[in-house]
Design a protein around this motif. Sequence first.
Motif, PDB file in Angstrom:
ATOM      1  N   ILE A 158     -28.856  32.065  12.561  1.00 51.61           N
ATOM      2  CA  ILE A 158     -28.710  30.809  13.290  1.00 51.61           C
ATOM      3  C   ILE A 158     -27.479  30.092  12.755  1.00 51.61           C
ATOM      4  O   ILE A 158     -27.406  29.777  11.556  1.00 51.61           O
ATOM      5  CB  ILE A 158     -29.969  29.932  13.140  1.00 51.61           C
ATOM      6  CG1 ILE A 158     -31.145  30.589  13.864  1.00 51.61           C
ATOM      7  CG2 ILE A 158     -29.732  28.521  13.676  1.00 51.61           C
ATOM      8  CD1 ILE A 158     -32.481  29.937  13.592  1.00 51.61           C
ATOM      9  N   ASN A 159     -26.510  29.861  13.616  1.00 52.11           N
ATOM     10  CA  ASN A 159     -25.289  29.158  13.238  1.00 52.11           C
ATOM     11  C   ASN A 159     -25.077  27.877  14.028  1.00 52.11           C
ATOM     12  O   ASN A 159     -24.391  26.969  13.562  1.00 52.11           O
ATOM     13  CB  ASN A 159     -24.072  30.072  13.424  1.00 52.11           C
ATOM     14  CG  ASN A 159     -24.004  31.161  12.372  1.00 52.11           C
ATOM     15  OD1 ASN A 159     -23.739  30.895  11.204  1.00 52.11           O
ATOM     16  ND2 ASN A 159     -24.260  32.406  12.783  1.00 52.11           N
ATOM     17  N   GLU A 165     -32.419  28.562  20.759  1.00 47.77           N
ATOM     18  CA  GLU A 165     -32.959  28.605  22.116  1.00 47.77           C
ATOM     19  C   GLU A 165     -33.834  29.848  22.327  1.00 47.77           C
ATOM     20  O   GLU A 165     -33.429  30.973  22.065  1.00 47.77           O
ATOM     21  CB  GLU A 165     -31.824  28.612  23.144  1.00 47.77           C
ATOM     22  CG  GLU A 165     -32.298  28.574  24.582  1.00 47.77           C
ATOM     23  CD  GLU A 165     -31.151  28.503  25.568  1.00 47.77           C
ATOM     24  OE1 GLU A 165     -31.425  28.640  26.771  1.00 47.77           O
ATOM     25  OE2 GLU A 165     -29.990  28.322  25.135  1.00 47.77           O
ATOM     26  N   GLY A 166     -35.047  29.612  22.790  1.00 46.81           N
ATOM     27  CA  GLY A 166     -35.964  30.695  23.109  1.00 46.81           C
ATOM     28  C   GLY A 166     -36.749  31.250  21.936  1.00 46.81           C
ATOM     29  O   GLY A 166     -37.712  32.004  22.134  1.00 46.81           O
ATOM     30  N   SER A 228     -31.051  31.348   7.388  1.00 39.76           N
ATOM     31  CA  SER A 228     -29.878  30.531   7.727  1.00 39.76           C
ATOM     32  C   SER A 228     -29.999  29.171   7.048  1.00 39.76           C
ATOM     33  O   SER A 228     -30.953  28.423   7.286  1.00 39.76           O
ATOM     34  CB  SER A 228     -29.788  30.353   9.244  1.00 39.76           C
ATOM     35  OG  SER A 228     -29.748  31.618   9.893  1.00 39.76           O
ATOM     36  N   LEU A 229     -29.026  28.836   6.205  1.00 39.31           N
ATOM     37  CA  LEU A 229     -29.110  27.637   5.378  1.00 39.31           C
ATOM     38  C   LEU A 229     -28.781  26.382   6.185  1.00 39.31           C
ATOM     39  O   LEU A 229     -27.743  25.744   6.014  1.00 39.31           O
ATOM     40  CB  LEU A 229     -28.186  27.779   4.170  1.00 39.31           C
ATOM     41  CG  LEU A 229     -28.560  28.927   3.217  1.00 39.31           C
ATOM     42  CD1 LEU A 229     -27.513  29.094   2.128  1.00 39.31           C
ATOM     43  CD2 LEU A 229     -29.939  28.697   2.601  1.00 39.31           C
ATOM     44  N   SER A 230     -29.704  26.029   7.058  1.00 38.46           N
ATOM     45  CA  SER A 230     -29.551  24.827   7.884  1.00 38.46           C
ATOM     46  C   SER A 230     -29.812  23.552   7.086  1.00 38.46           C
ATOM     47  O   SER A 230     -29.258  22.505   7.383  1.00 38.46           O
ATOM     48  CB  SER A 230     -30.514  24.885   9.072  1.00 38.46           C
ATOM     49  OG  SER A 230     -31.845  25.099   8.614  1.00 38.46           O
ATOM     50  N   GLU A 289     -30.406  38.818   5.047  1.00 42.62           N
ATOM     51  CA  GLU A 289     -29.051  38.399   5.404  1.00 42.62           C
ATOM     52  C   GLU A 289     -29.024  36.872   5.388  1.00 42.62           C
ATOM     53  O   GLU A 289     -29.708  36.219   6.168  1.00 42.62           O
ATOM     54  CB  GLU A 289     -28.671  38.925   6.786  1.00 42.62           C
ATOM     55  CG  GLU A 289     -27.266  38.539   7.224  1.00 42.62           C
ATOM     56  CD  GLU A 289     -26.906  39.066   8.596  1.00 42.62           C
ATOM     57  OE1 GLU A 289     -26.222  38.339   9.346  1.00 42.62           O
ATOM     58  OE2 GLU A 289     -27.328  40.191   8.931  1.00 42.62           O
ATOM     59  N   ILE A 290     -28.241  36.293   4.472  1.00 44.72           N
ATOM     60  CA  ILE A 290     -28.183  34.841   4.308  1.00 44.72           C
ATOM     61  C   ILE A 290     -26.857  34.327   4.853  1.00 44.72           C
ATOM     62  O   ILE A 290     -25.801  34.860   4.532  1.00 44.72           O
ATOM     63  CB  ILE A 290     -28.317  34.442   2.822  1.00 44.72           C
ATOM     64  CG1 ILE A 290     -29.657  34.935   2.258  1.00 44.72           C
ATOM     65  CG2 ILE A 290     -28.210  32.926   2.660  1.00 44.72           C
ATOM     66  CD1 ILE A 290     -29.793  34.751   0.754  1.00 44.72           C
ATOM     67  N   ASN A 291     -26.927  33.310   5.695  1.00 42.21           N
ATOM     68  CA  ASN A 291     -25.694  32.690   6.176  1.00 42.21           C
ATOM     69  C   ASN A 291     -25.734  31.182   5.952  1.00 42.21           C
ATOM     70  O   ASN A 291     -26.786  30.549   6.046  1.00 42.21           O
ATOM     71  CB  ASN A 291     -25.447  32.995   7.660  1.00 42.21           C
ATOM     72  CG  ASN A 291     -26.469  32.347   8.571  1.00 42.21           C
ATOM     73  OD1 ASN A 291     -27.626  32.756   8.610  1.00 42.21           O
ATOM     74  ND2 ASN A 291     -26.044  31.335   9.323  1.00 42.21           N
ATOM     75  N   THR A 292     -24.581  30.626   5.619  1.00 41.46           N
ATOM     76  CA  THR A 292     -24.442  29.193   5.406  1.00 41.46           C
ATOM     77  C   THR A 292     -23.950  28.527   6.685  1.00 41.46           C
ATOM     78  O   THR A 292     -23.055  29.043   7.352  1.00 41.46           O
ATOM     79  CB  THR A 292     -23.439  28.911   4.272  1.00 41.46           C
ATOM     80  OG1 THR A 292     -23.913  29.537   3.073  1.00 41.46           O
ATOM     81  CG2 THR A 292     -23.286  27.419   4.019  1.00 41.46           C
ATOM     82  N   ILE A 293     -24.524  27.395   7.023  1.00 43.82           N
ATOM     83  CA  ILE A 293     -24.085  26.616   8.180  1.00 43.82           C
ATOM     84  C   ILE A 293     -23.206  25.485   7.656  1.00 43.82           C
ATOM     85  O   ILE A 293     -23.703  24.486   7.122  1.00 43.82           O
ATOM     86  CB  ILE A 293     -25.278  26.065   8.977  1.00 43.82           C
ATOM     87  CG1 ILE A 293     -26.167  27.218   9.469  1.00 43.82           C
ATOM     88  CG2 ILE A 293     -24.809  25.213  10.155  1.00 43.82           C
ATOM     89  CD1 ILE A 293     -27.452  26.771  10.130  1.00 43.82           C
ATOM     90  N   ASP A 294     -21.910  25.652   7.777  1.00 42.79           N
ATOM     91  CA  ASP A 294     -20.979  24.677   7.210  1.00 42.79           C
ATOM     92  C   ASP A 294     -20.892  23.398   8.039  1.00 42.79           C
ATOM     93  O   ASP A 294     -20.721  22.314   7.489  1.00 42.79           O
ATOM     94  CB  ASP A 294     -19.582  25.296   7.078  1.00 42.79           C
ATOM     95  CG  ASP A 294     -19.562  26.438   6.068  1.00 42.79           C
ATOM     96  OD1 ASP A 294     -20.211  26.295   5.011  1.00 42.79           O
ATOM     97  OD2 ASP A 294     -18.919  27.464   6.342  1.00 42.79           O
ATOM     98  N   ASP A 295     -20.997  23.524   9.351  1.00 46.05           N
ATOM     99  CA  ASP A 295     -20.855  22.361  10.225  1.00 46.05           C
ATOM    100  C   ASP A 295     -22.220  21.948  10.763  1.00 46.05           C
ATOM    101  O   ASP A 295     -22.772  22.578  11.668  1.00 46.05           O
ATOM    102  CB  ASP A 295     -19.896  22.694  11.382  1.00 46.05           C
ATOM    103  CG  ASP A 295     -19.605  21.478  12.255  1.00 46.05           C
ATOM    104  OD1 ASP A 295     -20.016  20.362  11.874  1.00 46.05           O
ATOM    105  OD2 ASP A 295     -18.970  21.653  13.313  1.00 46.05           O
ATOM    106  N   LYS A 296     -22.758  20.869  10.203  1.00 46.90           N
ATOM    107  CA  LYS A 296     -24.082  20.394  10.630  1.00 46.90           C
ATOM    108  C   LYS A 296     -23.994  19.435  11.824  1.00 46.90           C
ATOM    109  O   LYS A 296     -25.025  19.089  12.407  1.00 46.90           O
ATOM    110  CB  LYS A 296     -24.773  19.669   9.471  1.00 46.90           C
ATOM    111  CG  LYS A 296     -24.892  20.459   8.167  1.00 46.90           C
ATOM    112  CD  LYS A 296     -25.990  21.478   8.239  1.00 46.90           C
ATOM    113  CE  LYS A 296     -26.082  22.250   6.923  1.00 46.90           C
ATOM    114  NZ  LYS A 296     -26.439  21.402   5.776  1.00 46.90           N
ATOM    115  N   ALA A 297     -22.775  19.003  12.172  1.00 46.72           N
ATOM    116  CA  ALA A 297     -22.627  17.985  13.217  1.00 46.72           C
ATOM    117  C   ALA A 297     -23.294  18.363  14.535  1.00 46.72           C
ATOM    118  O   ALA A 297     -23.993  17.520  15.128  1.00 46.72           O
ATOM    119  CB  ALA A 297     -21.140  17.667  13.431  1.00 46.72           C
ATOM    120  N   PRO A 298     -23.129  19.602  15.051  1.00 49.97           N
ATOM    121  CA  PRO A 298     -23.806  19.929  16.319  1.00 49.97           C
ATOM    122  C   PRO A 298     -25.325  19.810  16.231  1.00 49.97           C
ATOM    123  O   PRO A 298     -25.981  19.408  17.207  1.00 49.97           O
ATOM    124  CB  PRO A 298     -23.377  21.383  16.564  1.00 49.97           C
ATOM    125  CG  PRO A 298     -22.084  21.540  15.835  1.00 49.97           C
ATOM    126  CD  PRO A 298     -22.256  20.700  14.606  1.00 49.97           C
TER     127      PRO A 298
END
Length: 328
Positions: A158-159, A165-166, A228-230, A289-298
């Motif tokens: 999740i980015n 969605e869904g 996903s690091l939300s 699989e770990i992903n960082t979400i850099d832009d939290k604005a959206p």
Amino acid sequence: MATTRTLAALGAAFTFTVGIATSAQALEMRGWNIHVEDYPVSIGMESFLEEVSEKTGGEVTGKVYHNGVLGSQPDAIEQVRLGAIDFAVFSLGPMGQAVPETNVVSLPFIFSSVPDMYRLMDGEVGDAIGEGMKAKGIVALGWYAAGARSFYNSVKPINTPADVEGLKVRVMSNDLFVQMIEAMDGNATPMAFAEVYQSLKTGVVDGAENNPPSYESTNHYEVAKYYSLSEHLIIPECLCMSLTSWEKLTPEQQQIVMDAARASAEYQRELWAEREAASLETVKAGGTEINTIDDKAPFQEAMSPVYDAFLEQNPGLTDLVNLIRNAD
């Protein structure tokens, strides 16, 4: 005449002695804690009590009762308010019923990061929430870490909000969290925590959300490989004291207690960070699989309907919410 003078002198001496004895208040405190003894919160509480005892010369002592043996959190909150329990560490999440101001930290994405939460809670925001707590009989001494909750699922990273969605996402039974998923067009599925592993495994839900130690210790990473690091929920915990107990202390003792609480909060945060890092290493080694979400604005923009509904129901908290959202 001599006898009268002697009695007067003795009376003055007695009054002076009593004044000395009562200026240093002795207190043996009972502390409530829901966690096991080796948990970061528990270690922080023990360090707090140790420093208070040492710095007051043994005038203020006590014991921490771990594992929730003094009751559930709602019960313990009331006991602290009444002075039956002297101090405790509470999650701000369930405190909203007693202290409305604490509800704001349960708003999704209200803090942009964990350091942002620390900065605000250690400053004006924490002071404002603390005033609300004090009005209900609870003194906020320091803010502990409780981790940041992030999304995990078995489908994809999740980015952006569109990635939710869904997806069928398990959430805690809380309208705010249901609304959070629905605001991103996901399907929120409240269910008991104990049911999540099997539901992930069988596809009843696609994902869930929690902090790294919970994701790791429950083995959810075995059946949901995308983390996903939300950091969508960063809800601190409060080391707090009964106002009744607080007012039994001298000003000098109060300062010692406050200083010890802040020191213990720094220590607890370090312990929590170490625990989180270890959990992330474990799940990585297990194939996550770990992903960082850099832009939290959206994500924050997507939460507008959630905030609008919350503030419509709680108009008195508008200034506090804006204080956090508009902080530099």
